[in-house]
Design an enzyme around this catalytic site. Sequence first.
Site, PDB file in Angstrom:
ATOM      1  N   HIS A  70       0.803  -1.213   0.000  1.00  0.00           N
ATOM      2  CA  HIS A  70       0.000   0.000   0.000  1.00  0.00           C
ATOM      3  C   HIS A  70       0.842   1.271   0.000  1.00  0.00           C
ATOM      4  CE1 HIS A  70      -3.373  -2.595   0.552  1.00  0.00           C
ATOM      5  NE2 HIS A  70      -4.221  -1.612   0.783  1.00  0.00           N
ATOM      6  N   LYS A  81     -14.300  -8.069  -9.156  1.00  0.00           N
ATOM      7  CA  LYS A  81     -13.425  -8.925  -9.967  1.00  0.00           C
ATOM      8  C   LYS A  81     -12.816 -10.027  -9.107  1.00  0.00           C
ATOM      9  CE  LYS A  81     -10.948  -7.526 -13.464  1.00  0.00           C
ATOM     10  NZ  LYS A  81      -9.930  -6.889 -14.342  1.00  0.00           N
ATOM     11  N   ASP A  82     -12.406  -9.692  -7.884  1.00  0.00           N
ATOM     12  CA  ASP A  82     -11.874 -10.718  -6.982  1.00  0.00           C
ATOM     13  C   ASP A  82     -12.942 -11.744  -6.628  1.00  0.00           C
ATOM     14  OD1 ASP A  82      -9.312  -9.715  -6.896  1.00  0.00           O
ATOM     15  OD2 ASP A  82      -9.668  -8.476  -5.126  1.00  0.00           O
ATOM     16  N   SER A 105      -0.136  -0.730  -6.178  1.00  0.00           N
ATOM     17  CA  SER A 105      -0.003  -1.927  -7.003  1.00  0.00           C
ATOM     18  C   SER A 105       0.727  -1.614  -8.301  1.00  0.00           C
ATOM     19  CB  SER A 105      -1.386  -2.505  -7.338  1.00  0.00           C
ATOM     20  OG  SER A 105      -2.061  -2.897  -6.170  1.00  0.00           O
ATOM     21  N   GLU A 155       5.768 -34.210  -1.687  1.00  0.00           N
ATOM     22  CA  GLU A 155       4.574 -33.699  -2.352  1.00  0.00           C
ATOM     23  C   GLU A 155       4.970 -32.990  -3.646  1.00  0.00           C
ATOM     24  OE1 GLU A 155       1.817 -34.959  -1.581  1.00  0.00           O
ATOM     25  OE2 GLU A 155       0.727 -33.615  -0.242  1.00  0.00           O
TER      26      GLU A 155
END
Length: 436
Positions: A219, A247-248, A223, A291
């Site tokens: 922040h 959108k998220d 971004s 894994e």
Amino acid sequence: MSFPWAKQYEPKAPVMKWLDDRLPLPRLVYNAVGAGYPVPRNLNYFWNFGVLAGAALAIQIITGIVLAMHYSTDAATAFNSVEAIMRDVNAGWFLRYAHANGASMFFIVVYIHICRGLYYGSYKAPREMVWLLGVVIFLLMMATAFMGYVLPWGQMSFWGAQVITGFFSAIPLVGETIRIWLLGGYAPDAAALNRFFSLHYLLPFVIAGVIILHIWALHIPGSSNPAGVEVKGEQDTVPFHPYYTAKDGVGVGVFLLVFAIFLFFQPNLLGHPDNYIPANPLSTPAHIVPEWYFLPFYAILKSFTVDFILPAKLWGVLAMFGSILLLFFLPWLDTSPARTANHRPRYRAFLMVLLVDVLVLGYVGGAEPTKINVLIGQITTAYYFLHFLVILPIVSATERPKPVANSITEAVLKGKGGTAPAKSAIEGQPNPMPAE
């Protein structure tokens, strides 16, 4: 991040005003994920994966807390307690499969998040701290996942712990002491289970704390974006809410759909069948593998087969950890002024080669150690380090990037970094809707 055009929080209800004066939590949320947080208008769906990683972590913490209520850390009963969860606990099978497959989904999301950062240069100034904290989160995830893989106490759990902790003994002078300290003894047993369970339970909360720092660091500069240019004015941004929360929301819906497919139709697809056999120190599995999300690093570990000054085993351990630690230096290894690979065709080509290289390492890590597989692993390991230590610095110093737009709005209008906005915006009318 402080943009002068950011909308300020103004509580309307008396209760919210009273709370904001004494504990400004609503203001904090509003400025972090609300209309008070302006973000570039051209973010695409690759910027969803940070939120998806948070959703995956929340699933892991919630299911893990419930599973811990029924799990036994005693070596004699650990395997049976997992089977009891699957068979006797109400919805236990759902919780156990959600936790196991949630770990895989978490890593899938984070690997795509890392690839996005590499492609769009999200590690470049002024966002170096965001990247560094992200690498710390990745290391904590790997430690948490390894300890969690040991807890079911099946054959692969036991022998995975035996093999991986055994590599620490290659460290001169202190290696065997470190291994004994990690296990609480000379071999994986009840002491190791207790230690691994305690750390496996604790580390997700540490990850959550580092994620808060990660978001805080994000922040400050704001971004990054697909166009690779910084925000120049209010016309380059839109409020995070409602545009990117919507959108998220779409991204989370797709994530949960894919997760549900694994959970309900193929819950054991990403696991190993030997882990449904109780741990037996006297019976070594034919082929010990970790894994799937550890396989590229396991391939690097196995690629060193010849003693040269140091034992091959030690070279493998150093290379495995070095392959991850290299990511910490990435902001300074890549000196190109351009951010996004869209403006760097030569870098983009080598980045695609690196992606293929890592996929091949993943295959080699899970394959039988035949001569040809060992040779492929050695070649791909060599390229991995060459990419970061040799190719990337040379390309970033010699490549001439394509011209960069003057602003995000210009990039959007020209179709670089996003689709053109609505007609009203092209004609000069305000248009707050983000372009993809």
